[in-house]
Design an enzyme around this catalytic site. Structure first.
Site, PDB file in Angstrom:
ATOM      1  CG  ASP A  42       0.407   6.529  -4.432  1.00  0.00           C
ATOM      2  OD1 ASP A  42       1.486   5.908  -4.414  1.00  0.00           O
ATOM      3  OD2 ASP A  42      -0.649   6.037  -4.887  1.00  0.00           O
ATOM      4  CE  LYS A  63      -3.732   7.256   3.211  1.00  0.00           C
ATOM      5  NZ  LYS A  63      -3.589   6.304   4.323  1.00  0.00           N
ATOM      6  CG  MET A 178      -4.253  -1.522   0.392  1.00  0.00           C
ATOM      7  SD  MET A 178      -5.051  -0.502  -0.885  1.00  0.00           S
ATOM      8  CE  MET A 178      -5.969  -1.781  -1.779  1.00  0.00           C
TER       9      MET A 178
END
Length: 266
Positions: A42, A63, A178
């Site tokens: 990713d 993403k 995050m």
């Protein structure tokens, strides 16, 4: 998966790439990026690491455009499919595979489907990000414990599994991964739980990347500091007295990571 019983399954490596600086990768991780038939990644490893792999050998399972993302189920099935084609697969993750990286889920899936695998630990950004910014997550004078928390829980959960009241009472360091977007929520939770509003807080954006940035403040002011500096994910939040150590060493802190844009004196 293939029906050809003559093909022995390949091996999947769940590889931690470290916090982003290629020099902080393990020797084994770097070797596997050179040897793997396919690297599934990713965005979190960072462009410098991802671009170490030739484009024809890598697949982006993170993403995509317009906010779309590859499902975890697809990633699981893709690892299985490639392994049963006899390929060596490096499933490349940022930091460490088992620190909020869903490595545990992928490991169980591979075992359930008979796919040989190996875990290659990496340096987690929860420690490395603060460290290169001059913030030790533990310190004899300030914190004898550290709690690692995700700021991005499974949205399907009926309620949060994080007990912010208990964390506020520990007296140690709290590191949130995050958690940039939810910063107003959990800082308010901690204040409501009785944590001193003047508790030092630091945000380390893209720790060890060339564009690393740091913003500092207190439990009361860090949201404004975030907004003023324009801090964006990925970033690590450090809450506790250890965050104050940065100001004591900043003049002597030598590394090539980013700038001090948005630095807010406490």
């Amino acid at each position: 998966m293939t029906d050809d019983a003559d093909i022995a399954p390949g091996r999947v490596y769940l590889v931690g790439s470290g916090p982003g600086d290629p020099d902080l990768m393990t020797v084994k991780a770097r070797r596997l990026l050179e040897e793997a038939d396919v690297v599934l990644h990713d965005k979190l490893p960072g462009p410098d690491i991802i671009e170490m792999v030739p484009e024809e050998r890598r697949e982006d399972v993170g993403k995509r455009a317009r906010g779309e993302r590859t499902s975890q189920q697809y990633t699981n099935e893709r690892m299985e499919e490639l392994a049963y084609e006899g390929k060596t697969v490096a499933r490349l993750k940022g930091g460490d595979p088992f620190v909020f990286g869903r490595g545990g889920e992928e490991m169980v899936y591979l075992a359930k489907h008979g796919v040989p695998f190996e875990v290659v630990p990496g340096v987690t950004s929860a420690i490395a990000g603060p460290g290169v910014a001059g913030i030790p997550v533990t310190h004899r004078d300030h914190a004898s414990s550290v709690s690692f928390v995700t700021g991005h829980e499974d949205p399907t959960k009926p309620e949060s599994a994080v007990d912010w009241e208990a964390l506020a009472a520990t007296g140690g360091t709290i590191v949130v991964l995050m958690g940039v977007g939810k910063l107003p929520d959990y800082t308010a939770e901690l204040r409501s739980a009785g944590m001193d509003p003047e508790t030092p807080v630091a945000l380390v954006e893209r720790g060890t990347w060339p564009d690393q940035r740091v913003a500092t403040g207190t439990l009361d002011t860090i949201v404004d500091a975030r907004d003023e500096a324009g801090i964006e994910p990925p970033a690590v939040t450090v809450i506790g007295d250890v965050a104050r150590e940065r100001q004591r060493v900043l003049t002597f802190l030598g590394n090539d990571y980013g700038s001090e844009n948005g630095e807010d004196e406490q």
